[in-house]
Enzyme design. Structure first.
Site, PDB file in Angstrom:
ATOM      1  N   GLU A  35       1.274  -1.320   0.174  1.00 29.89           N
ATOM      2  CA  GLU A  35      -0.062  -0.011  -0.206  1.00 29.89           C
ATOM      3  C   GLU A  35       1.464   1.873   0.069  1.00 29.89           C
ATOM      4  O   GLU A  35       1.658   1.461   0.638  1.00 29.89           O
ATOM      5  CB  GLU A  35      -0.992   0.343   1.291  1.00 29.89           C
ATOM      6  CG  GLU A  35      -2.043  -0.847   1.330  1.00 29.89           C
ATOM      7  CD  GLU A  35      -2.519  -1.192   2.665  1.00 29.89           C
ATOM      8  OE1 GLU A  35      -3.321  -0.382   2.953  1.00 29.89           O
ATOM      9  OE2 GLU A  35      -2.647  -2.348   3.041  1.00 29.89           O
ATOM     10  N   ARG A 261       5.265 -12.692   9.795  1.00 24.69           N
ATOM     11  CA  ARG A 261       5.636 -11.729   9.319  1.00 24.69           C
ATOM     12  C   ARG A 261       7.175 -11.449   9.908  1.00 24.69           C
ATOM     13  O   ARG A 261       7.857 -12.076  11.390  1.00 24.69           O
ATOM     14  CB  ARG A 261       4.571 -11.023  10.683  1.00 24.69           C
ATOM     15  CG  ARG A 261       4.039  -9.991  11.283  1.00 24.69           C
ATOM     16  CD  ARG A 261       4.125  -8.790  11.610  1.00 24.69           C
ATOM     17  NE  ARG A 261       4.754  -7.881  11.154  1.00 24.69           N
ATOM     18  CZ  ARG A 261       3.742  -6.762  11.753  1.00 24.69           C
ATOM     19  NH1 ARG A 261       2.328  -6.692  11.507  1.00 24.69           N
ATOM     20  NH2 ARG A 261       4.302  -5.770  11.668  1.00 24.69           N
ATOM     21  N   LYS A 271       3.717   0.381  10.745  1.00 25.84           N
ATOM     22  CA  LYS A 271       3.810   1.724  10.219  1.00 25.84           C
ATOM     23  C   LYS A 271       2.638   2.838  10.785  1.00 25.84           C
ATOM     24  O   LYS A 271       3.789   3.902  10.115  1.00 25.84           O
ATOM     25  CB  LYS A 271       2.927   1.061   8.068  1.00 25.84           C
ATOM     26  CG  LYS A 271       3.361   2.147   7.097  1.00 25.84           C
ATOM     27  CD  LYS A 271       2.949   1.848   5.745  1.00 25.84           C
ATOM     28  CE  LYS A 271       3.595   0.835   5.605  1.00 25.84           C
ATOM     29  NZ  LYS A 271       2.996   0.827   3.982  1.00 25.84           N
TER      30      LYS A 271
END
Length: 556
Positions: A35, A261, A271
């Site tokens: 994104e 992850r 983020k």
């Protein structure tokens, strides 16, 4: 051994091997779908290496696709930064760059198809009401009062949404699945919402934007992705992924696979929290060398090969774990130990005067750029009777463990002569300012003829011809291994994460250094020339990593 036998293996590659062997797929098509709402961090680097690495090893293709469904938080600058990061890591995407926004017309058509099948409806519950109706993990949700609106009315309402006749937050398009499902993501999730926001790709064409979970799976299907690889937090959402794919007329059937992850000690991978660090100016931008972003690692002097090797070493599993920072630092140390040329830099300089060296005499000494790699060649280092050495490399008295310069003791100057200290000058505070010594003229490249051996080797630079440089000593941004677990992560920021030295002295060959070029400063660590030098001619070096893991000693 064949190339295939040399490949790393993991559970995803085993799935791919089985799919190819069974004929389920004839070729492999992956994608990396960031994104564009921030810079990529090292967790994304792991995903890049996985998706592009699989495509390379199986002679397949990997798309770079921007999942750009949230224009309020996205920016074209992030698009450019992400493209640069992928290429810097050594990968190239298949064909043109893809954008989910490029599929907005098709996605709208899929939403209309769901409405026509009675599987989607326009809902006028506000945000608070929607949360209330959704229920909890222990309590089933209840149906929206708008759930049974007719197909015809829903089509008309969705058209009004599309035409800008509804206000933001007034209504949304929801999938009609199961409000009593044990999976929250299946309780009639929102798939479209109204947003009057300018989009960096589509401009002002749309005022309704699809949600990520609706967009992602359909973009995979449109692109013919065979193996859609994501992290474990999307595991439950796979049910919604599959439901959408099963209920619209997609051109292909992708399947989602999840892996753990990357969690790395002394860093943040959220983020949102990284945005906070940047926006509140707690760091100097996304590429501040203390950040865990790919751009920051690049500016700090990490190499693409070291990050790829790191991704290889930590592997791909479904087990959640936290990787020690020392694993990453070992990868860059090994790379730079083999490949970085050597140079000399004095960070805390004091003068060294060789009293028996002829006044006005200078020499050009030839020094190897690398002690064990002849291919890196040699360089010329100027030498005279006045040099700079590190303040910590001299003591008037010391025990036998101190292998540096001591009064009446001999050491070798790196690549030059053996010298013996005789006395020193001090300032009013008692700090040594100048050390006086004598040199043995017959010791250039060899030991003294009397059989004595110097106690150690110290580095130096010529006082007249050295250059002044700024050196930034970067360290871990946080003082605890898991700052994300803290109530206030700002309270555990490391006040020593950046120490700036403004008057370092470096050898003149470093005037030719290129941005981000790595060097081992003898006995100091690995450094690179900063890539963001504001004033032409300034020499600013960033410490990549020390020669040894000092944190391991501290923790012990």
């Amino acid at each position: 051994m064949s190339e295939a036998e040399n490949r790393p293996t993991n559970f995803i590659r085993q799935i791919i091997d089985a799919d190819l062997a069974s004929g389920k797929h004839n070729a492999v098509q992956t994608r990396f779908p960031p994104e564009p709402n921030g810079f990529l961090h090292i967790g994304h680097a792991k995903a890049i290496c996985l998706n592009f690495g699989i495509a390379q090893d199986y002679n397949g293709l990997c798309n770079l696709r921007f999942d750009d469904t949230n224009p309020e938080k996205e920016d074209i600058d992030y698009v450019h930064a992400i493209k640069k990061d992928v290429q810097w890591l050594g990968f190239e995407w298949a064909g043109d760059i893809h954008y989910s926004s490029g599929y907005f017309d098709q996605l709208h058509g899929f939403a209309v198809e769901l409405i026509e099948k009675g599987l989607a409806y326009v809902c006028f519950l506000n945000g608070e009401e929607t949360r209330e109706y959704r229920g909890t993990l222990n309590k089933p949700g209840k149906n929206s009062p708008y759930r049974d609106t007719s197909v015809e009315e829903n089509l008309a309402l969705f058209e009004k949404m599309k035409n800008g006749e509804c206000q933001e937050g007034e209504c949304s398009l929801r999938a009609k699945i199961d409000m009593s499902s044990s999976f929250m993501c299946l309780r009639d999730p929102i798939i479209y919402r109204v947003r009057f926001a300018h989009h960096h790709q589509t401009g002002d064409k749309w005022c309704i934007y699809p949600m990520y979970d609706f967009t992602h799976c359909l973009s995979d299907a449109i692109e013919g992705i065979t193996h859609s690889i994501c992290t474990l937090e999307f595991q439950d959402n796979r049910r919604l992924y599959d439901w959408v794919i099963d209920n619209v007329s997609v051109p292909s059937i992708p399947h989602q696979y999840e892996f753990s992850r990357l969690n790395l000690e002394y860093t943040l991978m959220s983020k949102r929290k990284l945005h906070t660090l940047v926006e509140e100016k707690l760091v100097d931008g996304w590429d501040d060398p203390r950040m865990p972003t790919v751009a920051a690692f690049r500016r700090r002097g990490y190499t693409p090969a070291s990050l790829r090797e790191f991704a290889k070493r930590i592997g791909v599993t479904k087990m959640e774990n936290t990787v020690e920072m020392s694993v990453l630092e070992a990868c860059i140390r090994e790379d730079l130990n083999d490949n970085a040329p050597r140079a000399m830099a004095v960070l805390d300089p004091i003068k060294l005067v060789i009293e028996n060296y002829a006044e006005g005499k200078t020499e050009d000494l030839t020094v190897k750029n690398h002690p064990s790699d002849e291919s890196q060649g040699v360089r010329i280092v100027p030498f005279s009777g006045e040099l700079y050495i590190e303040a910590e490399d001299f003591r008037e008295e010391a025990n036998k463990k101190y292998k540096r310069l001591v009064v009446d003791k001999a050491v070798r100057l790196r690549g030059a002569y053996v010298v013996t200290a005789t006395r020193c000058d001090k300032d009013e505070q008692g700090n040594v300012t100048t050390v006086y010594c004598t040199y043995n003229e017959d010791t250039l490249g060899k030991n003294p003829t009397d059989g004595t051996k110097p106690k150690g080797v110290i580095h130096w630079v010529d006082a007249q011809k050295s250059l002044t440089a700024t050196v930034r000593l970067y360290d871990r941004l946080f003082t605890v291994p898991n700052p994300a677990a803290e109530t206030d992560f700002q309270s555990v920021m490391n006040p020593e994460s950046l120490v700036v030295i403004n008057n370092a002295k470096v050898e003149p060959s470093l005037a030719n250094a290129k941005a981000e070029q790595a060097f081992q400063f003898e006995r100091q660590g690995y450094f690179c020339l900063d890539s963001d030098i504001k004033n032409t001619g300034d020499l600013v070096f960033n410490r990549t990593v020390g020669l040894r893991d000092t944190w391991a000693k501290i923790s012990k």
